[in-house]
Design a protein around this motif. Structure first.
Motif, mmCIF file in Angstrom:
data_model
loop_
_atom_site.group_PDB
_atom_site.id
_atom_site.type_symbol
_atom_site.label_atom_id
_atom_site.label_comp_id
_atom_site.label_asym_id
_atom_site.label_seq_id
_atom_site.Cartn_x
_atom_site.Cartn_y
_atom_site.Cartn_z
ATOM 1 N N SER A 504 0.809 -1.226 0.026
ATOM 2 C CA SER A 504 0.074 0.007 -0.011
ATOM 3 C C SER A 504 0.947 1.399 0.067
ATOM 4 C CB SER A 504 -0.953 -0.031 1.148
ATOM 5 O OG SER A 504 -0.090 0.256 2.451
ATOM 6 N N LYS A 505 0.281 2.343 -0.107
ATOM 7 C CA LYS A 505 1.143 3.547 0.095
ATOM 8 C C LYS A 505 1.828 3.854 1.344
ATOM 9 C CE LYS A 505 0.374 4.380 -4.075
ATOM 10 N NZ LYS A 505 1.261 4.361 -5.258
ATOM 11 N N LEU A 506 1.309 3.059 2.411
ATOM 12 C CA LEU A 506 1.582 3.236 3.752
ATOM 13 C C LEU A 506 2.896 2.209 4.040
ATOM 14 C CD1 LEU A 506 1.422 4.327 6.602
ATOM 15 C CD2 LEU A 506 -0.173 2.701 7.030
ATOM 16 N N TYR A 507 2.846 1.074 3.505
ATOM 17 C CA TYR A 507 3.592 -0.013 3.863
ATOM 18 C C TYR A 507 4.321 -0.641 2.517
ATOM 19 C CZ TYR A 507 5.020 -4.639 5.206
ATOM 20 O OH TYR A 507 5.749 -5.716 5.223
ATOM 21 N N LYS A 508 5.689 -0.823 2.588
ATOM 22 C CA LYS A 508 6.537 -1.578 1.621
ATOM 23 C C LYS A 508 7.472 -2.592 2.443
ATOM 24 C CE LYS A 508 7.893 1.085 -1.508
ATOM 25 N NZ LYS A 508 8.637 2.060 -2.207
ATOM 26 N N ALA A 509 7.607 -3.757 1.709
ATOM 27 C CA ALA A 509 8.416 -4.448 2.368
ATOM 28 C C ALA A 509 9.361 -5.043 1.449
ATOM 29 C CB ALA A 509 7.704 -5.905 2.829
ATOM 30 N N GLU A 510 10.738 -5.458 1.873
ATOM 31 C CA GLU A 510 11.611 -5.823 1.006
ATOM 32 C C GLU A 510 12.094 -7.293 1.792
ATOM 33 O OE1 GLU A 510 15.892 -6.815 0.373
ATOM 34 O OE2 GLU A 510 15.150 -5.481 1.948
ATOM 35 N N GLY A 511 12.659 -8.110 0.928
ATOM 36 C CA GLY A 511 13.293 -9.405 1.270
ATOM 37 C C GLY A 511 14.443 -9.878 0.225
ATOM 38 N N THR A 512 15.579 -10.485 0.831
ATOM 39 C CA THR A 512 16.559 -11.076 0.074
ATOM 40 C C THR A 512 17.289 -11.963 0.588
ATOM 41 O OG1 THR A 512 17.344 -8.338 -0.481
ATOM 42 C CG2 THR A 512 18.825 -10.541 -1.220
ATOM 43 N N ILE A 513 17.569 -13.100 -0.550
ATOM 44 C CA ILE A 513 18.097 -14.391 -0.126
ATOM 45 C C ILE A 513 19.254 -14.481 -1.102
ATOM 46 C CG2 ILE A 513 16.388 -15.661 -1.477
ATOM 47 C CD1 ILE A 513 16.872 -17.912 0.780
ATOM 48 N N ARG A 514 20.401 -14.986 -0.605
ATOM 49 C CA ARG A 514 21.603 -15.222 -1.323
ATOM 50 C C ARG A 514 22.392 -16.468 -0.905
ATOM 51 N NH1 ARG A 514 25.756 -11.490 -3.595
ATOM 52 N NH2 ARG A 514 27.676 -12.360 -3.929
ATOM 53 N N TYR A 515 22.855 -16.896 -1.781
ATOM 54 C CA TYR A 515 23.940 -18.356 -1.586
ATOM 55 C C TYR A 515 25.135 -17.898 -1.969
ATOM 56 C CZ TYR A 515 26.229 -22.796 -1.299
ATOM 57 O OH TYR A 515 27.039 -23.632 -1.268
ATOM 58 N N SER A 516 26.195 -18.024 -1.186
ATOM 59 C CA SER A 516 27.699 -17.826 -1.617
ATOM 60 C C SER A 516 28.470 -18.975 -1.530
ATOM 61 C CB SER A 516 28.226 -16.612 -0.823
ATOM 62 O OG SER A 516 27.469 -15.458 -0.960
ATOM 63 N N HIS A 517 29.381 -19.330 -2.394
ATOM 64 C CA HIS A 517 30.109 -20.488 -2.126
ATOM 65 C C HIS A 517 31.557 -19.716 -2.244
ATOM 66 C CE1 HIS A 517 30.928 -24.932 -1.962
ATOM 67 N NE2 HIS A 517 32.186 -24.436 -2.769
ATOM 68 N N PHE A 518 32.685 -20.344 -1.610
ATOM 69 C CA PHE A 518 33.763 -19.818 -1.805
ATOM 70 C C PHE A 518 34.859 -21.216 -1.746
ATOM 71 C CE2 PHE A 518 32.853 -19.524 2.869
ATOM 72 C CZ PHE A 518 33.773 -19.943 3.503
ATOM 73 N N ALA A 519 35.954 -20.866 -2.153
ATOM 74 C CA ALA A 519 37.054 -22.015 -2.088
ATOM 75 C C ALA A 519 38.498 -21.281 -2.092
ATOM 76 C CB ALA A 519 36.796 -23.074 -3.341
ATOM 77 N N LEU A 520 39.395 -21.869 -1.558
ATOM 78 C CA LEU A 520 40.985 -21.464 -1.716
ATOM 79 C C LEU A 520 41.790 -22.585 -1.230
ATOM 80 C CD1 LEU A 520 41.527 -19.539 1.839
ATOM 81 C CD2 LEU A 520 39.225 -20.574 1.162
ATOM 82 N N SER A 521 42.825 -22.592 -1.881
ATOM 83 C CA SER A 521 43.862 -23.558 -1.828
ATOM 84 C C SER A 521 45.273 -22.882 -2.234
ATOM 85 C CB SER A 521 43.402 -24.692 -3.019
ATOM 86 O OG SER A 521 43.488 -24.229 -4.363
ATOM 87 N N ASP A 522 46.265 -24.006 -1.920
ATOM 88 C CA ASP A 522 47.600 -23.540 -2.321
ATOM 89 C C ASP A 522 48.444 -24.650 -1.245
ATOM 90 O OD1 ASP A 522 49.771 -22.945 -3.598
ATOM 91 O OD2 ASP A 522 49.743 -20.924 -2.989
ATOM 92 N N GLU A 523 49.996 -24.513 -1.636
ATOM 93 C CA GLU A 523 50.780 -25.147 -0.940
ATOM 94 C C GLU A 523 51.703 -24.336 -0.156
ATOM 95 O OE1 GLU A 523 52.838 -27.850 -3.636
ATOM 96 O OE2 GLU A 523 51.071 -29.158 -4.075
ATOM 97 N N PHE A 524 52.384 -24.910 1.055
ATOM 98 C CA PHE A 524 53.086 -24.095 1.938
ATOM 99 C C PHE A 524 54.524 -24.425 1.623
ATOM 100 C CE2 PHE A 524 49.508 -24.273 4.663
ATOM 101 C CZ PHE A 524 49.270 -22.897 4.945
#
Length: 805
Positions: A504-524
């Motif tokens: 309505s002109k009085l009320y507004k709603a917002e919603g968000t959903i997110r999936y994130s994937h991460f990866a890291l690798s190496d040799e010491f």
């Protein structure tokens, strides 16, 4: 399941009603126009979105509105009189349109909405007018203009922003919405923000609170986005060219700065070229304050032997000087109203920057620990190609694609007093990113609309690390341990879905959903330090989201509620770094490190009386679980090892505790022409399961501006202020760094309160020729902000001349 809950919560308050009005702005071909400004009595109402639509709040329903577009003739309309035309307004093209214009909207990428009126989260903007009026030396100083962001400095060539008690790799830096945070952003203070040229910033967006649902990893405390100058078009078949220049000098650090930018404009092509150079000398501190802050000893690293001498001017912070060069080149091509292409090249070069807090560090005999400690030349380059496309498809009305490639080089160079070996460690990062964002608008009826935003993000970083030491006698080079494994990879990918529903002109709603994937690798490389593992590979994901409610309770009062989650994925710096965080402490890798998560709730309220009075208040609380922090450990059964010639306690980053932070942000704006009052204040408290505050909690702080504008001149009198901080309020990292703090009568470190009085005077000879005279720290106070390793500038006179040729 999460998505169903989101929809239920969005629908839950759909029974509310209001009386605001949608206004649609189109051109002569009946095509909706985005980014059109709407004013009422010189008060900005808002801007049209990509569908040409703007929600006119109830308080303006009976007003006469002024509608302006960058390349359109302005139009004045009486809103109630538009009912017969379905509240549609047609703008005519201005045939003489030319010049560089400031995008009034395009505040945030599609994934974070296009209009501030859709957002319940707190966002503040630092405009090009404010930047031009204050003339900050660096982008870090720019952020402190309104007193909403706290900035720490370990050296003059630095500036680590802090938002709501979070900093470094727990806040996100972006330039034109491309993330600057890379795989080696550390938990200690960083100064990458000063790579951005303040002369090219047309607006800085400060997003407060978790924003991982839009931006992915790191956006726990907030997001700092720097929008740089965008090329514009001539609007006609003719060619237009503008050339602007600025010269500036400052007394406290003998600054000498020059800047030139040129804008070329054709009908469908626009270009901007910008160059800036600054030389900053050694910094003078104030004369009125504790002698503890002075700089009594200096180490001169002579060829045959280091020499420690008395500083003949203890207020002069010798070895704080550096130089900076920036350039920006952009070209924009718009073949039609539906397509818009931008290419930008950014480059920044910083000279050697002495790490001033380390150079002042004394041992138990009051002898300097280091003869040399400096960051080597820091380079940042970014190629950025982006496009915007209007469409009329089932799946989208608007699309943005952003492709960027960045290169970073930084180094740390250290040598102990009287030692022969200069240890040099250099890191390089190649960063690639891709963002694709879509928008779909569904007009349901006069009072109900639906906006859908969705997209994806892909990021890859490659880290190269080298290390060697140079003998100052024969200049021979020998390998030493690197800060990171050479050739490390860090990858992140994410998809998101955002829904904005106007019930309505009085009320507004917002919603968000997110999936994130991460990866890291190496040799010491275990040839220098016998680490317990020889390689690592981490791969995991995180689900984040937010739900927001925005209420227009009356023509004067707005209320918003936000609940959100955020996360920070461990990066290469967290997992694999080997480095001394301070003399006597060495950090070793932890390949079992996991992500940390934040849970946030906040209430934002706004009360205003037309353009005369505006008050905003934010009340927030954030819980950080699985928090990453330093803990003691052992290496091969030893709690201490010799690192770079110093016996050092072994520590590592671990998921060790939970923490919370709560606070209030208040701002006030009063406008009685020709006077304007702006004031802000931030209050915070923090604690953790270990009984210590978060690492970057700050004292309460704020700023107040009184501005007078009359004809050709503007005067801005302002004060910045900071509450005191006791030792019990210090973060653990600061308790381990007592040498930079004043001591009370019991010898206990603390950070005293302080305030400064400052002034700016701008005189406009013409619209294109401006003289600025400013004075900072009028009372010449000697003070040092909490967490900083260098004393703030003393009495400082600034003179700047800007002109258009």
């Amino acid at each position: 399941m999460t998505f169903r809950i989101l929809l239920l919560l969005l629908i839950g308050l759909s029974h509310l009603h209001g009386s605001a009005q949608n206004l649609i702005v189109v051109d002569s071909s009946n095509t909706p126009i985005a980014y059109i400004s709407v004013y009422s009595s010189n008060q900005i109402v808002g801007y049209t979105d990509s569908t040409g639509t703007i929600l006119i709040p109830e308080e303006y329903r009976n007003d006469t509105l002024i509608i302006k577009g960058i390349k359109y003739l302005p139009r004045t309309v009486y809103l109630p009189g538009l009912s017969n035309s379905d509240f549609r307004v047609t703008l005519a093209l201005n045939p003489i349109y030319c010049g560089i214009a400031i995008d009034p909207v395009n505040i945030l990428p599609l994934r974070v909405q296009r209009l501030k009126q859709d957002l319940a989260m707190r966002i503040e903007y630092i405009t090009i007018d404010q930047i031009s009026q204050i003339q900050p030396q660096t982008a870090a100083d720019l952020l402190t203009i309104d007193g909403d962001v706290y900035v720490q400095k370990s050296q003059m060539g630095g500036g680590s922003p802090m938002i709501r008690g979070f900093a470094t790799n727990r806040i996100l830096l972006t330039v034109d919405h491309v993330r600057m945070n890379n795989a080696i952003f550390r938990s200690g203070n960083v100064h990458n923000v000063i790579s951005i040229d303040p002369f090219t910033v047309q607006r800085a967006d400060v997003i407060f609170g978790p924003a991982s649902q839009f931006y992915g990893s790191d956006a726990i405390g907030g997001v700092l986005n720097f929008n740089t100058l965008r090329p514009r078009f001539s609007g006609t078949d003719s060619f237009n060219f503008d050339l602007n220049g600025t010269l500036r000098v400052s007394s406290a650090n003998t600054e000498r700065t020059w800047h030139v930018d040129a804008a070329s404009k054709w009908k469908k092509v626009g270009m901007i070229n910008s160059v800036s150079f600054s030389h900053f000398g050694n910094l003078n501190m104030g004369k009125n304050g504790p002698d503890f802050y002075t700089n009594p000893k200096i180490v001169y690293p002579l060829e045959d032997r280091d020499t420690v001498v008395d500083n003949q001017n203890p207020n002069l912070q010798i070895f704080s000087n550096y130089r900076q060069f920036n350039t920006l080149h952009k070209i924009r091509y718009r073949p039609s109203e539906d397509w818009d292409f931008d290419y930008a090249f950014h480059m920044s070069y910083l000279s050697d920057i002495p790490r001033f807090d380390r150079l002042r560090q004394l041992d138990s005999d009051s002898t300097p620990v280091y003869a040399e400690w400096y960051y080597g030349p820091q380079t940042w380059r970014m190629h950025h190609l982006s496009t915007e496309h209007k469409m009329d498809k089932v799946f989208a009305d608007f699309m943005e694609i952003s492709l960027a490639r960045q290169f970073y080089r930084e180094s740390r160079n250290t040598r102990l007093l009287y030692a022969d070996e200069l240890k040099m460690r250099t890191e390089e990062v190649q960063a690639h990113s891709l963002n694709v964002d879509f928008q779909k608008f569904k007009h349901q009826n006069e009072s109900q609309n639906l906006k859908i935003f969705y997209g994806l993000e892909l990021i890859h970083n490659r880290v190269n690390s080298r290390a060697q030491q140079e003998n100052r006698n024969d200049f021979s080079l020998t390998p030493i341990s690197t800060r990171y494994p050479d050739g490390s990879d860090w990858f992140s990918g994410g998809v998101y879905f955002n829904l904005v529903k106007e019930f309505s002109k009085l009320y507004k709603a917002e919603g968000t959903i997110r999936y994130s994937h991460f990866a890291l690798s190496d040799e010491f490389d275990t040839s220098f330090i016998p680490l317990p593992v020889s390689s690592f590979s981490i791969s995991t994901g995180a689900l984040t989201g937010s739900i927001s409610h925005l209420f227009n309770l009356s023509k004067r009062f707005k209320l918003a509620a936000v609940t959100s989650t955020a996360f920070r994925a461990p990066n290469i710096d967290d997992v694999s770094k080997v480095f001394d965080s301070q003399p006597g402490i060495v950090i070793i890798p932890n390949t079992a490190l996991g992500a940390e998560y934040a849970y946030n709730a906040e209430i934002n309220l706004e009360y205003r009386v037309k353009s005369i009075f505006k008050f905003r208040g934010t009340f927030f609380g954030t819980i950080l679980n699985n928090a990453i922090g330093l803990s003691t450990t052992q290496l091969q059964g030893q709690d201490s090892i010799v690192y770079d010639g110093v016996l050092s306690e072994v520590q590592q980053l671990s998921n060790m505790n939970s923490a919370w932070i709560a606070g209030t942000q208040l701002s006030l704006k009063v406008n009685f022409d020709p006077f304007e009052l702006r004031s802000s204040y931030t209050v915070m408290q923090s604690n953790s399961s270990l009984g210590i505050p978060l690492a970057h909690i700050t004292p309460n702080f704020g700023a107040t501006h009184i501005v007078f504008k009359q004809n050709r001149f503007t005067v801005d009198l302002f004060s910045q202020y900071n509450q005191s901080f006791s030792f019990d309020q210090f973060a653990q990292s600061e308790k381990q760094n007592p040498q930079i703090y004043l001591k009370d009568e019991n010898g206990i470190p603390y950070a005293p309160s302080w305030f400064t009085l400052n002034a700016r005077f701008n005189y406009y000879f013409t619209e294109t020729r401006v003289l600025l005279v400013g004075v900072d720290n009028i009372l010449n106070k000697r003070y040092r902000p909490y967490g900083s390793g260098i004393t703030a500038p003393g009495f400082n006179v600034i003179i700047s001349v800007r002109t258009q040729f």
